[in-house]
Structure formats: C-alpha cells, structure tokens
Motif scaffolding. Sequence first.
Motif, PDB file in Angstrom:
ATOM      1  N   GLU A  86      44.397  34.094  42.683  1.00 49.41           N
ATOM      2  CA  GLU A  86      43.771  32.775  42.747  1.00 49.41           C
ATOM      3  C   GLU A  86      44.004  32.055  41.429  1.00 49.41           C
ATOM      4  O   GLU A  86      43.771  32.620  40.352  1.00 49.41           O
ATOM      5  CB  GLU A  86      42.279  32.902  43.035  1.00 49.41           C
ATOM      6  CG  GLU A  86      41.623  31.568  43.343  1.00 49.41           C
ATOM      7  CD  GLU A  86      40.257  31.706  43.987  1.00 49.41           C
ATOM      8  OE1 GLU A  86      39.577  30.681  44.133  1.00 49.41           O
ATOM      9  OE2 GLU A  86      39.863  32.844  44.338  1.00 49.41           O
ATOM     10  N   THR A  88      43.320  28.579  39.040  1.00 40.59           N
ATOM     11  CA  THR A  88      42.434  27.435  38.829  1.00 40.59           C
ATOM     12  C   THR A  88      43.269  26.201  38.499  1.00 40.59           C
ATOM     13  O   THR A  88      44.448  26.295  38.153  1.00 40.59           O
ATOM     14  CB  THR A  88      41.451  27.707  37.683  1.00 40.59           C
ATOM     15  OG1 THR A  88      42.183  27.852  36.452  1.00 40.59           O
ATOM     16  CG2 THR A  88      40.660  28.985  37.940  1.00 40.59           C
ATOM     17  N   SER A 101      34.880  33.230  34.247  1.00 39.04           N
ATOM     18  CA  SER A 101      34.146  34.056  35.197  1.00 39.04           C
ATOM     19  C   SER A 101      35.071  34.385  36.359  1.00 39.04           C
ATOM     20  O   SER A 101      35.947  33.582  36.706  1.00 39.04           O
ATOM     21  CB  SER A 101      32.907  33.328  35.732  1.00 39.04           C
ATOM     22  OG  SER A 101      32.003  33.047  34.696  1.00 39.04           O
ATOM     23  N   THR A 103      36.690  34.693  40.005  1.00 39.84           N
ATOM     24  CA  THR A 103      36.719  33.713  41.083  1.00 39.84           C
ATOM     25  C   THR A 103      36.257  34.306  42.412  1.00 39.84           C
ATOM     26  O   THR A 103      36.360  33.659  43.455  1.00 39.84           O
ATOM     27  CB  THR A 103      38.137  33.142  41.245  1.00 39.84           C
ATOM     28  OG1 THR A 103      39.052  34.210  41.514  1.00 39.84           O
ATOM     29  CG2 THR A 103      38.578  32.424  39.975  1.00 39.84           C
ATOM     30  N   VAL A 104      35.783  35.549  42.398  1.00 38.10           N
ATOM     31  CA  VAL A 104      35.205  36.183  43.584  1.00 38.10           C
ATOM     32  C   VAL A 104      33.852  36.767  43.187  1.00 38.10           C
ATOM     33  O   VAL A 104      33.512  36.861  42.004  1.00 38.10           O
ATOM     34  CB  VAL A 104      36.112  37.307  44.147  1.00 38.10           C
ATOM     35  CG1 VAL A 104      37.484  36.764  44.503  1.00 38.10           C
ATOM     36  CG2 VAL A 104      36.233  38.460  43.154  1.00 38.10           C
ATOM     37  N   ILE A 105      33.067  37.172  44.192  1.00 35.84           N
ATOM     38  CA  ILE A 105      31.817  37.871  43.919  1.00 35.84           C
ATOM     39  C   ILE A 105      31.951  39.325  44.372  1.00 35.84           C
ATOM     40  O   ILE A 105      32.730  39.649  45.276  1.00 35.84           O
ATOM     41  CB  ILE A 105      30.611  37.211  44.620  1.00 35.84           C
ATOM     42  CG1 ILE A 105      30.807  37.183  46.146  1.00 35.84           C
ATOM     43  CG2 ILE A 105      30.359  35.828  44.080  1.00 35.84           C
ATOM     44  CD1 ILE A 105      29.567  36.746  46.898  1.00 35.84           C
ATOM     45  N   LYS A 106      31.205  40.170  43.726  1.00 34.67           N
ATOM     46  CA  LYS A 106      31.176  41.594  44.056  1.00 34.67           C
ATOM     47  C   LYS A 106      29.845  41.873  44.744  1.00 34.67           C
ATOM     48  O   LYS A 106      28.785  41.755  44.137  1.00 34.67           O
ATOM     49  CB  LYS A 106      31.325  42.402  42.773  1.00 34.67           C
ATOM     50  CG  LYS A 106      31.563  43.863  42.947  1.00 34.67           C
ATOM     51  CD  LYS A 106      31.928  44.522  41.622  1.00 34.67           C
ATOM     52  CE  LYS A 106      30.893  44.213  40.558  1.00 34.67           C
ATOM     53  NZ  LYS A 106      31.135  44.979  39.320  1.00 34.67           N
ATOM     54  N   LYS A 107      29.912  42.210  46.036  1.00 36.29           N
ATOM     55  CA  LYS A 107      28.686  42.385  46.833  1.00 36.29           C
ATOM     56  C   LYS A 107      28.475  43.872  47.142  1.00 36.29           C
ATOM     57  O   LYS A 107      29.278  44.474  47.867  1.00 36.29           O
ATOM     58  CB  LYS A 107      28.791  41.604  48.141  1.00 36.29           C
ATOM     59  CG  LYS A 107      27.555  41.703  49.034  1.00 36.29           C
ATOM     60  CD  LYS A 107      27.789  40.972  50.348  1.00 36.29           C
ATOM     61  CE  LYS A 107      26.567  41.030  51.244  1.00 36.29           C
ATOM     62  NZ  LYS A 107      25.499  40.144  50.789  1.00 36.29           N
ATOM     63  N   PRO A 162      34.747  35.787  48.697  1.00 30.31           N
ATOM     64  CA  PRO A 162      34.886  34.483  48.037  1.00 30.31           C
ATOM     65  C   PRO A 162      33.538  34.017  47.489  1.00 30.31           C
ATOM     66  O   PRO A 162      32.480  34.395  47.996  1.00 30.31           O
ATOM     67  CB  PRO A 162      35.373  33.566  49.173  1.00 30.31           C
ATOM     68  CG  PRO A 162      35.929  34.473  50.208  1.00 30.31           C
ATOM     69  CD  PRO A 162      35.145  35.757  50.114  1.00 30.31           C
ATOM     70  N   LEU A 163      33.591  33.184  46.462  1.00 32.07           N
ATOM     71  CA  LEU A 163      32.356  32.692  45.847  1.00 32.07           C
ATOM     72  C   LEU A 163      31.480  31.934  46.841  1.00 32.07           C
ATOM     73  O   LEU A 163      30.260  31.933  46.728  1.00 32.07           O
ATOM     74  CB  LEU A 163      32.697  31.784  44.664  1.00 32.07           C
ATOM     75  CG  LEU A 163      33.251  32.458  43.407  1.00 32.07           C
ATOM     76  CD1 LEU A 163      33.633  31.406  42.382  1.00 32.07           C
ATOM     77  CD2 LEU A 163      32.236  33.420  42.813  1.00 32.07           C
ATOM     78  N   ASP A 164      32.109  31.277  47.817  1.00 29.53           N
ATOM     79  CA  ASP A 164      31.356  30.430  48.735  1.00 29.53           C
ATOM     80  C   ASP A 164      31.079  31.101  50.077  1.00 29.53           C
ATOM     81  O   ASP A 164      30.662  30.447  51.034  1.00 29.53           O
ATOM     82  CB  ASP A 164      32.107  29.113  48.968  1.00 29.53           C
ATOM     83  CG  ASP A 164      33.499  29.335  49.555  1.00 29.53           C
ATOM     84  OD1 ASP A 164      33.959  30.504  49.575  1.00 29.53           O
ATOM     85  OD2 ASP A 164      34.122  28.355  49.979  1.00 29.53           O
ATOM     86  N   ASP A 166      29.425  34.747  51.970  1.00 28.12           N
ATOM     87  CA  ASP A 166      28.677  35.981  51.769  1.00 28.12           C
ATOM     88  C   ASP A 166      28.789  36.921  52.966  1.00 28.12           C
ATOM     89  O   ASP A 166      28.079  37.910  53.040  1.00 28.12           O
ATOM     90  CB  ASP A 166      27.198  35.630  51.509  1.00 28.12           C
ATOM     91  CG  ASP A 166      26.432  36.781  50.892  1.00 28.12           C
ATOM     92  OD1 ASP A 166      27.047  37.570  50.163  1.00 28.12           O
ATOM     93  OD2 ASP A 166      25.225  36.900  51.161  1.00 28.12           O
TER      94      ASP A 166
END
Length: 200
Positions: A86, A88, A101, A103-107, A162-164, A166
């Motif tokens: 990804e 920017t 930061s 560009t993805v979240i870790k769930k 993805p950040l957006d 869940d």
Amino acid sequence: QREVNASIGGINSEDFKYINFINIILKKTHQNGDETVKELKIDKSKFNADGNFFRTVYGFKGDTDRDKWLSYDYRTMWSYIGGYTEETEWESTEFGSIALSPTVIKKPVYIEVDEDFIADESIRGIEIKLYTKLGENEQVNSINLKSKKEEDYSKTVELLLPLDKDEFEYQITYFIKGQDPKTSDRKSSNYGRIDIDRFL
C-alpha cells in the motif's frame, strides 16, 4: 544540512512477522530548480539496529528563503506478508520529524471450543479457517484445535484488516469419530471472539 527523522508508532520488532518492510521516499525541490530524492528502507534488522529512530538529510542548493528550505514532500510504501503493498499519497511538511503508522489494523480473534460439545459429539478435532482481504488478495489462516488436551481448546489468532473494515469470514470443519468431516458455510463476523459450542 537539514536533518529529517522518522519513527513508526504502534509497532514493535515482533510486528515484522507481518510487515516485510517500509519505504520512505523524501523529495526536496530546491529554489535553484534541483531536486534531492532520498529513500529509507526499514525492515526488521534496521528497526532493531536503529531503535525505531531513522534519519536522512538533504542539503542547501540556492535555498535563500529559509522557511521554504524547511519544506519537503514525502510518501511511504508498506509491504506486508502475502505480497500486499500500500502506497500513500505525497504529503508536504515543514517539520523535522515524520511519525508513521501502519496502513492496516491488527485484530486479535480469540477462539474457544466448548469441552462438553467436544465430548458429547465425539469430536476428535476442529479446523477453523479465517478469511481476510487486503486489496484483491485473500489471506487464509488455518487453526487446528484438538480434543486430546484441555489446553488445546482455545487459541488466539491475529488478523490483518484494512483500517476502514473490521469484518472477516470463517469456516469450521468438525472431525467426528466414525463419521466423515462436517464443514460449515462461511460466516461473516466483526467480533473478536468465536465460540464453538454447536454445529454451524
């Protein structure tokens, strides 16, 4: 010379099991028309060696206006495990430090199997497949839980999303004594927990 520092928030060395590397490209357009382009590549070894503090510099080329000399552009490219990247957009700043930061979240998703369900249905083992999508790439995490040891009744897996978004999907296969395996349909969820106490 103008020194520019960069650091990455929200990650540690262990997170490089899902991050391949981060590229930072810095571009300075000088007042004499020249361009200086610098590139920083951060992988696990560099992260560990530099202690999450990275630096580069650009020089002075006809930059008589000091305020303009402080301004530069930068962009980043993140490479994640599985081949997903990804990039920017270009961003302008006058600050000497860049805070980045992921560009993805870790769930984290906690999975637990009910012990009584295992015993009542003569289940030897359970396989859970978790499906996530980054861009066009679908990732599959496969988790196996056995019925022989009590400590194997639960596990936690970390998913990249993805950040957006869940949501993820999962599918369960039950291995039953004396029967063919039973596989559920794919289910969608945005919870951080999956409880397996019945056939889906």
